[in-house]
Motif scaffolding. Structure first.
Motif, PDB file in Angstrom:
ATOM      1  N   LEU A 149       0.837  -1.211   0.000  1.00 41.80           N
ATOM      2  CA  LEU A 149       0.000   0.000   0.000  1.00 41.80           C
ATOM      3  C   LEU A 149       0.867   1.254   0.000  1.00 41.80           C
ATOM      4  O   LEU A 149       0.616   2.203  -0.749  1.00 41.80           O
ATOM      5  CB  LEU A 149      -0.882  -0.001   1.244  1.00 41.80           C
ATOM      6  N   GLU A 150       1.903   1.232   0.856  1.00 39.28           N
ATOM      7  CA  GLU A 150       2.799   2.387   0.964  1.00 39.28           C
ATOM      8  C   GLU A 150       3.486   2.643  -0.376  1.00 39.28           C
ATOM      9  O   GLU A 150       3.566   3.783  -0.848  1.00 39.28           O
ATOM     10  CB  GLU A 150       3.833   2.075   2.051  1.00 39.28           C
ATOM     11  N   ARG A 151       3.958   1.565  -1.018  1.00 46.49           N
ATOM     12  CA  ARG A 151       4.640   1.691  -2.302  1.00 46.49           C
ATOM     13  C   ARG A 151       3.684   2.182  -3.393  1.00 46.49           C
ATOM     14  O   ARG A 151       4.065   2.949  -4.267  1.00 46.49           O
ATOM     15  CB  ARG A 151       5.284   0.360  -2.714  1.00 46.49           C
ATOM     16  N   PHE A 152       2.414   1.712  -3.316  1.00 51.75           N
ATOM     17  CA  PHE A 152       1.427   2.167  -4.302  1.00 51.75           C
ATOM     18  C   PHE A 152       1.213   3.678  -4.175  1.00 51.75           C
ATOM     19  O   PHE A 152       1.238   4.421  -5.161  1.00 51.75           O
ATOM     20  CB  PHE A 152       0.095   1.417  -4.140  1.00 51.75           C
ATOM     21  N   HIS A 153       1.005   4.157  -2.926  1.00 55.57           N
ATOM     22  CA  HIS A 153       0.758   5.600  -2.736  1.00 55.57           C
ATOM     23  C   HIS A 153       1.968   6.423  -3.154  1.00 55.57           C
ATOM     24  O   HIS A 153       1.838   7.490  -3.742  1.00 55.57           O
ATOM     25  CB  HIS A 153       0.353   5.880  -1.283  1.00 55.57           C
ATOM     26  N   GLN A 154       3.156   5.891  -2.854  1.00 58.19           N
ATOM     27  CA  GLN A 154       4.395   6.562  -3.237  1.00 58.19           C
ATOM     28  C   GLN A 154       4.465   6.654  -4.776  1.00 58.19           C
ATOM     29  O   GLN A 154       4.753   7.716  -5.335  1.00 58.19           O
ATOM     30  CB  GLN A 154       5.583   5.740  -2.695  1.00 58.19           C
ATOM     31  N   ALA A 155       4.161   5.525  -5.433  1.00 60.93           N
ATOM     32  CA  ALA A 155       4.198   5.479  -6.906  1.00 60.93           C
ATOM     33  C   ALA A 155       3.212   6.481  -7.492  1.00 60.93           C
ATOM     34  O   ALA A 155       3.520   7.199  -8.443  1.00 60.93           O
ATOM     35  CB  ALA A 155       3.870   4.066  -7.396  1.00 60.93           C
ATOM     36  N   TYR A 156       2.023   6.551  -6.908  1.00 57.41           N
ATOM     37  CA  TYR A 156       0.974   7.451  -7.385  1.00 57.41           C
ATOM     38  C   TYR A 156       1.484   8.896  -7.370  1.00 57.41           C
ATOM     39  O   TYR A 156       1.276   9.669  -8.300  1.00 57.41           O
ATOM     40  CB  TYR A 156      -0.262   7.299  -6.489  1.00 57.41           C
ATOM     41  N   LYS A 157       2.181   9.236  -6.257  1.00 56.21           N
ATOM     42  CA  LYS A 157       2.735  10.590  -6.126  1.00 56.21           C
ATOM     43  C   LYS A 157       3.820  10.831  -7.171  1.00 56.21           C
ATOM     44  O   LYS A 157       3.879  11.869  -7.814  1.00 56.21           O
ATOM     45  CB  LYS A 157       3.367  10.738  -4.729  1.00 56.21           C
ATOM     46  N   GLU A 158       4.701   9.822  -7.335  1.00 58.47           N
ATOM     47  CA  GLU A 158       5.865   9.981  -8.207  1.00 58.47           C
ATOM     48  C   GLU A 158       5.480  10.160  -9.676  1.00 58.47           C
ATOM     49  O   GLU A 158       6.153  10.887 -10.409  1.00 58.47           O
ATOM     50  CB  GLU A 158       6.793   8.759  -8.075  1.00 58.47           C
ATOM     51  N   ILE A 159       4.395   9.497 -10.090  1.00 56.57           N
ATOM     52  CA  ILE A 159       3.993   9.540 -11.497  1.00 56.57           C
ATOM     53  C   ILE A 159       3.740  10.980 -11.961  1.00 56.57           C
ATOM     54  O   ILE A 159       4.013  11.345 -13.099  1.00 56.57           O
ATOM     55  CB  ILE A 159       2.772   8.615 -11.729  1.00 56.57           C
ATOM     56  N   ASN A 160       3.284  11.829 -11.037  1.00 57.93           N
ATOM     57  CA  ASN A 160       3.032  13.237 -11.393  1.00 57.93           C
ATOM     58  C   ASN A 160       4.301  14.033 -11.671  1.00 57.93           C
ATOM     59  O   ASN A 160       4.232  15.164 -12.139  1.00 57.93           O
ATOM     60  CB  ASN A 160       2.248  13.915 -10.270  1.00 57.93           C
ATOM     61  N   GLU A 161       5.450  13.453 -11.373  1.00 51.55           N
ATOM     62  CA  GLU A 161       6.722  14.171 -11.556  1.00 51.55           C
ATOM     63  C   GLU A 161       7.323  13.938 -12.932  1.00 51.55           C
ATOM     64  O   GLU A 161       8.378  14.457 -13.257  1.00 51.55           O
ATOM     65  CB  GLU A 161       7.740  13.711 -10.489  1.00 51.55           C
ATOM     66  N   VAL A 162       6.639  13.109 -13.726  1.00 52.44           N
ATOM     67  CA  VAL A 162       7.210  12.668 -14.998  1.00 52.44           C
ATOM     68  C   VAL A 162       7.613  13.824 -15.925  1.00 52.44           C
ATOM     69  O   VAL A 162       8.603  13.736 -16.643  1.00 52.44           O
ATOM     70  CB  VAL A 162       6.237  11.675 -15.692  1.00 52.44           C
ATOM     71  N   THR A 163       6.898  14.935 -15.861  1.00 48.87           N
ATOM     72  CA  THR A 163       7.184  16.045 -16.791  1.00 48.87           C
ATOM     73  C   THR A 163       8.528  16.727 -16.494  1.00 48.87           C
ATOM     74  O   THR A 163       8.990  17.529 -17.301  1.00 48.87           O
ATOM     75  CB  THR A 163       6.063  17.100 -16.755  1.00 48.87           C
ATOM     76  N   LYS A 164       9.132  16.423 -15.350  1.00 52.14           N
ATOM     77  CA  LYS A 164      10.435  17.032 -15.043  1.00 52.14           C
ATOM     78  C   LYS A 164      11.573  16.298 -15.757  1.00 52.14           C
ATOM     79  O   LYS A 164      12.726  16.714 -15.703  1.00 52.14           O
ATOM     80  CB  LYS A 164      10.683  16.998 -13.537  1.00 52.14           C
ATOM     81  N   TYR A 165      11.250  15.167 -16.386  1.00 52.19           N
ATOM     82  CA  TYR A 165      12.278  14.350 -17.046  1.00 52.19           C
ATOM     83  C   TYR A 165      12.356  14.696 -18.537  1.00 52.19           C
ATOM     84  O   TYR A 165      11.472  15.363 -19.072  1.00 52.19           O
ATOM     85  CB  TYR A 165      11.934  12.857 -16.836  1.00 52.19           C
ATOM     86  N   ASN A 166      13.416  14.232 -19.218  1.00 50.50           N
ATOM     87  CA  ASN A 166      13.533  14.488 -20.664  1.00 50.50           C
ATOM     88  C   ASN A 166      12.753  13.470 -21.478  1.00 50.50           C
ATOM     89  O   ASN A 166      12.287  13.764 -22.566  1.00 50.50           O
ATOM     90  CB  ASN A 166      14.995  14.406 -21.127  1.00 50.50           C
ATOM     91  N   TYR A 167      12.681  12.240 -20.953  1.00 47.45           N
ATOM     92  CA  TYR A 167      12.042  11.153 -21.706  1.00 47.45           C
ATOM     93  C   TYR A 167      11.159  10.320 -20.789  1.00 47.45           C
ATOM     94  O   TYR A 167      11.478  10.149 -19.605  1.00 47.45           O
ATOM     95  CB  TYR A 167      13.099  10.205 -22.297  1.00 47.45           C
ATOM     96  N   VAL A 168      10.082   9.791 -21.364  1.00 45.78           N
ATOM     97  CA  VAL A 168       9.254   8.849 -20.610  1.00 45.78           C
ATOM     98  C   VAL A 168       9.080   7.593 -21.463  1.00 45.78           C
ATOM     99  O   VAL A 168       8.849   7.659 -22.664  1.00 45.78           O
ATOM    100  CB  VAL A 168       7.900   9.482 -20.189  1.00 45.78           C
TER     101      VAL A 168
END
Ligand code: 5GP
Length: 228
Positions: A149-168
């Protein structure tokens, strides 16, 4: 005609747990001998599938704090209650030798690297869907329900950061996702900002004269012999 930078490229890969990044990175390393995966130091306890010195260098919290004081890390963070850090020395050594270095780190570390090494390549790996991510987390069988559960919530948060990267790269199929990352690394080698020098191998006038001499039919073979 051009001389490009000889130094290796720093490649930062982040991904939520359950995205399959470990498998992709292992495949990339198998297929590319000029790639090296940095081994981080952590204060978390080894899991059953961890190999000390290969997956991580494991130290105590106190040892980690002493390494911070010694300026041992390029970046470090506290993630889910444990320290994780990227050692400086080995990375510089590999990059200077022209070897490409992968850092497999979380988003805060990636953002710190962006400030220090803006020319690094930032790649984010995504699972095809959140449902698939949860299935993968459950299938690993290494974590308790609370941890999942903790990892899922963490992942959910992290996915919103994708635009800070050069490639997805969406990992719906391991081979295809690995090929995409391989292509990104190869394309980055051709960037014009990696050019150190553009030089002319034959003077323009020389070629011009040779072309003028050739008043008969254009003789490609003869011309290239003269130029050589
Ligand atoms: P795990 O405990 O599952 O091996 O790793 C937890 C998270 O820490 C992962 O997102 C992983 O990418 C990240 N991580 C591993 N090493 C480092 C590091 O040296 N620095 C930072 N900032 N994150 C790291």
């Amino acid at each position: 005609m051009i001389k490009s930078k000889k130094s290796g490229q720093l490649i930062v890969i982040s991904a939520p747990s359950g995205s399959g990044k470990g498998t992709i990175i292992n495949k990339l390393l198998e297929e590319n001998k000029n790639l090296w995966l940095s081994v981080s130091t952590t204060s978390r306890k080894p899991r059953t599938n961890d190999i000390p010195g290969t997956t991580y260098n494991f130290v105590t919290k106190e040892e980690f704090e002493s390494l911070i004081k010694d300026d041992y890390f390029l970046e470090y963070t506290n993630y889910a209650g444990n320290y994780y850090g990227t050692p400086k020395g080995a990375i510089k050594e590999k990059l200077d030798k022209g070897i490409d270095v992968i850092l497999e780190i979380e988003i805060e570390g990636a953002s710190n690297i962006k400030k220090l090494v803006p020319e690094a390549i930032f790649i984010f790996i995504l699972p095809p869907s959140l449902k698939i991510l949860v299935k993968r987390l459950q299938k690993r069988g290494t974590d308790s329900k609370e941890k999942i559960l903790e990892r899922f919530h963490q992942a959910y948060k992290e996915i919103n950061e994708v635009t800070k990267y050069n490639y997805v790269v969406v990992n719906d199929e391991i081979d295809a996702a690995t090929d995409k990352i391989d292509a990104i690394i190869k394309a980055e080698k051709c960037r014009v900002d990696r050019i150190e020098e553009v030089f002319v191998d034959t003077k323009e006038e020389e070629i011009h004269e040779l072309l003028m001499e050739d008043d008969k039919e254009f003789d490609n073979e003869n011309l290239s012999e003269k130029i050589d």
